[in-house]
Design a protein around this motif. Structure first.
Motif, PDB file in Angstrom:
ATOM      1  N   HIS A 142       0.833  -1.202   0.000  1.00  0.00           N
ATOM      2  CA  HIS A 142       0.000   0.000   0.000  1.00  0.00           C
ATOM      3  C   HIS A 142       0.871   1.257   0.000  1.00  0.00           C
ATOM      4  O   HIS A 142       0.624   2.203  -0.733  1.00  0.00           O
ATOM      5  CB  HIS A 142      -0.912  -0.009   1.224  1.00  0.00           C
ATOM      6  N   ARG A 143       1.937   1.235   0.809  1.00  0.00           N
ATOM      7  CA  ARG A 143       2.832   2.395   0.892  1.00  0.00           C
ATOM      8  C   ARG A 143       3.676   2.529  -0.373  1.00  0.00           C
ATOM      9  O   ARG A 143       4.092   3.606  -0.745  1.00  0.00           O
ATOM     10  CB  ARG A 143       3.758   2.267   2.109  1.00  0.00           C
ATOM     11  N   PHE A 144       3.927   1.394  -1.033  1.00  0.00           N
ATOM     12  CA  PHE A 144       4.832   1.383  -2.180  1.00  0.00           C
ATOM     13  C   PHE A 144       4.156   1.877  -3.459  1.00  0.00           C
ATOM     14  O   PHE A 144       4.661   2.759  -4.147  1.00  0.00           O
ATOM     15  CB  PHE A 144       5.379  -0.031  -2.367  1.00  0.00           C
TER      16      PHE A 144
ATOM     17  N   ASP B 116       0.031   2.300  -5.110  1.00  0.00           N
ATOM     18  CA  ASP B 116      -1.405   2.072  -4.947  1.00  0.00           C
ATOM     19  C   ASP B 116      -1.994   1.177  -6.045  1.00  0.00           C
ATOM     20  O   ASP B 116      -2.899   0.385  -5.780  1.00  0.00           O
ATOM     21  CB  ASP B 116      -2.143   3.415  -4.904  1.00  0.00           C
TER      22      ASP B 116
ATOM     23  N   HIS C 280      -1.167  -2.331  -5.196  1.00  0.00           N
ATOM     24  CA  HIS C 280      -1.952  -2.691  -4.007  1.00  0.00           C
ATOM     25  C   HIS C 280      -3.392  -3.027  -4.391  1.00  0.00           C
ATOM     26  O   HIS C 280      -3.936  -4.067  -3.997  1.00  0.00           O
ATOM     27  CB  HIS C 280      -1.901  -1.510  -3.017  1.00  0.00           C
TER      28      HIS C 280
END
Ligand SMILES: [Fe+2]
Ligand SMILES: [Fe+2]
Length: 179
Positions: free
Chosen positions: A2-4, A6, A9
């Protein structure tokens, strides 16, 4: 994930939804449903080692970029190995881009070397990728996406593709029933 990125994700969430629904409709046991869904959530985790400029490149990847992109199953497998994941989960992560005719990667597995759970995952993954919007393509209607799966004879398991039809239809409301 999610942080990497979207987009990746969201792809993993869609594949997990498809995999959970498909596992249920295939009548798999609770353990297999759980492992397949978990593997779907994790299947592209190795992409965190691929720069987002490559992942979301609007045009075609060059040979070097493609080679790096194709390493994501092995990289994900390496990340998860030794962390008490079920061997089936690890195998799905490693082998979700293998094709029955041996044309896939990373190991060029063929036919019976590819377990059923991996085959199921590959169908969900390709369908998801086709119906998603990406920087380099518009989303494809479900019917067209399913027709592509249906045309991948010899590469995908035809019985699994046919069993996927109602699941694909359920995810795209206007997908027409079998003629
Ligand atoms: Fe992948
Ligand atoms: Fe994927």
């Amino acid at each position: 994930m999610h942080r990497f990125d979207d987009i990746t994700h969201q792809h993993c969430l869609l594949v997990a939804g498809l995999a959970a629904a498909f596992a249920k409709s295939l009548g798999l046991g609770e353990g297999e449903c759980h492992r397949l869904t978990k593997a779907a959530l994790l299947h592209d985790v190795g992409k965190i080692h691929v720069p987002t400029a490559i992942l979301n490149k609007p045009g075609k990847l060059d040979a070097n970029e493609m080679a790096l992109m194709k390493r994501h199953p092995e990289l994900g497998f390496a990340m998860l190995t030794g962390q008490a994941f079920h061997p089936e989960v690890l195998q799905v992560v490693r082998s979700h881009h293998e094709m029955l005719d041996g044309s896939g990667y990373p190991d060029g597995l063929k036919a019976n070397e590819i377990p059923d759970l991996v085959r199921v995952m590959t169908v969900c993954d390709i369908y998801a990728a086709l119906i998603e919007r990406r920087s380099y393509k518009a989303p494809m209607p479900g019917e067209k996406a399913f027709a592509i799966l249906d045309g991948m004879t010899g590469r995908l398991d035809a019985a699994i593709v046919e069993a996927f039809r109602p699941v694909a239809r359920a995810f795209v409301p206007r997908f027409p029933p079998h003629a």
